[in-house]
Design a protein around this motif. Structure first.
Motif, mmCIF file in Angstrom:
data_model
loop_
_atom_site.group_PDB
_atom_site.id
_atom_site.type_symbol
_atom_site.label_atom_id
_atom_site.label_comp_id
_atom_site.label_asym_id
_atom_site.label_seq_id
_atom_site.Cartn_x
_atom_site.Cartn_y
_atom_site.Cartn_z
ATOM 1 N N THR A 1 9.030 1.278 -4.622
ATOM 2 C CA THR A 1 7.771 2.025 -4.620
ATOM 3 C C THR A 1 7.981 3.452 -5.108
ATOM 4 O O THR A 1 7.224 3.956 -5.948
ATOM 5 C CB THR A 1 7.179 2.041 -3.188
ATOM 6 N N ASP B 1 1.934 -4.954 -2.666
ATOM 7 C CA ASP B 1 2.648 -5.052 -1.392
ATOM 8 C C ASP B 1 1.695 -4.875 -0.197
ATOM 9 O O ASP B 1 0.993 -3.857 -0.126
ATOM 10 C CB ASP B 1 3.730 -3.948 -1.368
ATOM 11 N N ASN C 1 2.464 0.857 0.501
ATOM 12 C CA ASN C 1 3.126 2.160 0.349
ATOM 13 C C ASN C 1 2.746 2.876 -0.953
ATOM 14 O O ASN C 1 2.638 4.098 -0.977
ATOM 15 C CB ASN C 1 4.657 2.003 0.397
ATOM 16 N N ASP D 1 4.094 -2.547 -8.345
ATOM 17 C CA ASP D 1 4.973 -2.365 -7.187
ATOM 18 C C ASP D 1 5.024 -3.694 -6.433
ATOM 19 O O ASP D 1 4.044 -4.118 -5.831
ATOM 20 C CB ASP D 1 4.450 -1.239 -6.290
HETATM 21 MG MG LIG Z 1 7.924 -0.691 -1.537
#
Ligand SMILES: [Mg+2]
Ligand SMILES: Nc1ncnc2c1ncn2[C@@H]1O[C@H](COP(=O)(O)OP(=O)(O)OP(=O)(O)O)[C@@H](O)[C@H]1O
Length: 274
Positions: free
Chosen positions: A31, A54, A58, A138
């Motif tokens: 990330t 995700d 994040n 990500d």
């Molecule tokens: Mg991550």
């Protein structure tokens, strides 16, 4: 934060380059690298979208977006409840974002029985590639359908690794996964580069990271591709501070060591593209 601005100001004749940040191991810097590279690409005048695949969200938080307030997430896109265009936001740092939501936790269960469940993200991104220069995905840790979707949607992957003692062993596992993807679903991934996350050590004690870098170079050359570059990212508290402020390092501390390291990587990505 602004919505749907991305539809404007671009020559639509070309498609975005899609890059996924991948490692099944948690906490390797996926990330952080995704956001910091996105920040520099934007500063280099490249229209850039970050896709947060995700459930941890994040990347969404790291761009200063509260996922509880977003009107639609990548989960809604996966399950046909929203068009991806409807979910994309322009964040304060001018990086565009397709945000995550907690619902993504249920993805594995919901996607398990679906046909073509590994190519949904590729199909959805296909519709908006013309609006961006770069799309950075990500990808969550683990070996999940979301991870496979992220890899399949990308022409290139970047592998962030930590330089801890198990870094080398986890490369073996990743190699097995990439071979499986190739053999089982015919997906060949191009490993664009590897990024080695530095440890909080003094400048007089860089030996172990250098040693791991050498081993990795040997491993990648023998097993993955001969010309893959490895960049080392220095450890810096500024990374935490930038994330707390919801900014990439390019916008928080561009001239710091870690800021310059990510700038070099973004420049390399532009070079590979030319
Ligand atoms: Mg991550
Ligand atoms: N260069 C760095 N210096 C200091 N801290 C860093 C650096 N890079 C990453 N970190 C910190 O390491 C932690 C893990 O990084 P990050 O969340 O980017 O990893 P990840 O691979 O995305 O994790 P996950 O697998 O859980 O998604 C974070 O707290 C992040 O702030």
């Amino acid at each position: 934060m602004d919505k749907n601005k991305f539809m404007r100001n671009r020559d639509d004749s070309e498609s975005a380059k899609v890059i996924a940040f991948v490692h099944h191991k948690g906490g390797t810097g996926k990330t952080t690298s995704c956001l910091n590279i996105a920040g520099w690409l934007v500063k280099m005048k490249k229209k850039t979208l970050v896709v947060d695949l995700d459930p941890q969200g994040n990347a969404t938080a790291g761009l200063g977006v509260d996922r509880n307030t977003v009107d639609g997430s990548i989960y809604d896109v996966l399950f046909g409840q929203k068009d991806i265009e409807e979910t994309i936001l322009e964040t304060d740092s001018c990086i565009h974002l397709a945000p995550s939501s907690l619902d993504l936790l249920a993805t594995e269960t919901h996607m398990a029985g679906k046909v073509n469940n590994t190519t949904i993200i590729r199909e959805k991104l296909g519709k908006i590639e013309k609006y961006f220069d770069y799309i950075l995905i990500d990808v969550p840790p683990g070996s999940t359908l979301l991870m496979i979707n992220g890899i399949i949607a990308s022409e290139n992957i970047i592998i962030p690794l930590d330089s801890g003692i198990f870094a080398y062993e986890t490369m073996e596992t990743l190699k097995t996964l990439l071979i499986d993807l190739d053999e089982e679903i015919g997906v060949q991934t191009n490993v664009m580069m590897a990024l080695l996350k530095g440890y909080p050590i003094s400048i007089f004690d860089r030996g172990p990271t250098r040693e791991i870098k050498k081993l990795l170079k040997k491993f990648l050359t023998a097993n993955v591709t001969s010309d893959v570059r490895i960049f080392t990212i220095p450890f810096s508290r500024k990374v935490y501070k930038a994330q707390m402020k919801g900014k990439p390092i390019s916008h928080y501390a561009p001239h710091s060591g870690v800021g310059r390291a990510y700038r070099k990587i973004a420049k390399e990505i532009l070079t590979i593209d030319d």
